[in-house]
Scaffold this motif. Structure first.
Motif, mmCIF file in Angstrom:
data_model
loop_
_atom_site.group_PDB
_atom_site.id
_atom_site.type_symbol
_atom_site.label_atom_id
_atom_site.label_comp_id
_atom_site.label_asym_id
_atom_site.label_seq_id
_atom_site.Cartn_x
_atom_site.Cartn_y
_atom_site.Cartn_z
ATOM 1 N N ALA A 1 68.876 63.661 -15.096
ATOM 2 C CA ALA A 1 70.605 63.087 -14.608
ATOM 3 C C ALA A 1 71.126 64.003 -13.207
ATOM 4 O O ALA A 1 70.586 65.370 -13.815
ATOM 5 C CB ALA A 1 71.313 62.771 -15.254
ATOM 6 N N LEU A 2 71.498 63.437 -12.752
ATOM 7 C CA LEU A 2 72.128 64.357 -11.658
ATOM 8 C C LEU A 2 73.757 63.404 -11.489
ATOM 9 O O LEU A 2 73.788 62.982 -11.844
ATOM 10 C CB LEU A 2 71.985 63.731 -10.138
ATOM 11 N N ASP A 3 74.687 65.003 -12.055
ATOM 12 C CA ASP A 3 75.817 65.024 -12.468
ATOM 13 C C ASP A 3 76.713 64.782 -11.391
ATOM 14 O O ASP A 3 76.328 65.540 -10.300
ATOM 15 C CB ASP A 3 76.100 65.782 -13.404
ATOM 16 N N ILE A 4 77.326 63.308 -11.122
ATOM 17 C CA ILE A 4 78.189 63.206 -9.843
ATOM 18 C C ILE A 4 79.332 63.783 -10.032
ATOM 19 O O ILE A 4 80.358 64.007 -9.056
ATOM 20 C CB ILE A 4 78.114 61.442 -9.121
ATOM 21 N N ILE B 1 85.423 60.940 -18.166
ATOM 22 C CA ILE B 1 84.864 59.639 -17.828
ATOM 23 C C ILE B 1 83.232 60.193 -16.843
ATOM 24 O O ILE B 1 84.123 61.062 -16.121
ATOM 25 C CB ILE B 1 84.630 58.374 -17.123
ATOM 26 N N THR B 2 82.070 60.160 -17.584
ATOM 27 C CA THR B 2 81.375 61.041 -16.476
ATOM 28 C C THR B 2 80.965 59.928 -15.846
ATOM 29 O O THR B 2 80.178 58.531 -16.483
ATOM 30 C CB THR B 2 80.045 61.660 -17.338
ATOM 31 N N THR B 3 79.712 59.837 -14.542
ATOM 32 C CA THR B 3 79.624 59.539 -13.455
ATOM 33 C C THR B 3 77.698 60.496 -13.517
ATOM 34 O O THR B 3 77.887 60.917 -12.667
ATOM 35 C CB THR B 3 80.371 59.095 -12.224
ATOM 36 N N ARG B 4 77.143 59.555 -14.109
ATOM 37 C CA ARG B 4 75.733 60.494 -13.765
ATOM 38 C C ARG B 4 74.272 59.991 -13.085
ATOM 39 O O ARG B 4 74.022 57.805 -12.980
ATOM 40 C CB ARG B 4 75.325 60.282 -14.240
#
Length: 103
Positions: free
Chosen positions: A17-20, A26-29
């Motif tokens: 994954a690339l962590d955005i 709240i994560t967006t990956r």
């Protein structure tokens, strides 16, 4: 500021994954995969968006296993307690938005 070309993203392993972003827990990956994940239930809600490829999503509803094929642009929303597993059909790139630390 970031510009991410999702279709050129690759990882050195399935579900890499690339962590955005991380916005208040709240994560967006962005994930790259060519292998199934594992059956799981997230700690919170999950939004799963297919950006490239196709994914066969298996899920359980009232004890019955169901499945749906998700194509580019399709969104799968897993409410709290939704047991599910993603099986890419070839290579897929997926945007996942969920609580930090979810499975």
């Amino acid at each position: 500021m970031k510009i991410i070309r999702s279709q050129s993203f690759t990882a050195d392993r399935a579900w890499g994954a690339l962590d955005i972003a991380n916005m208040n827990g709240i994560t967006t990956r962005l994930h790259w995969t060519d292998q199934p994940y594992k059956w799981h239930i997230n700690d919170g809600q999950e939004v799963f968006v297919v950006l490239d490829g196709q994914v066969r999503m298996h899920y359980r509803e009232e004890g019955l296993e169901k499945e749906v094929v998700l194509r580019v642009g399709d969104i799968f929303y897993a409410s709290v307690g939704t047991e599910h597993v993603a099986h890419p059909l070839g290579v897929a790139r997926i945007l996942v938005i969920e609580s930090e630390g979810s499975v």
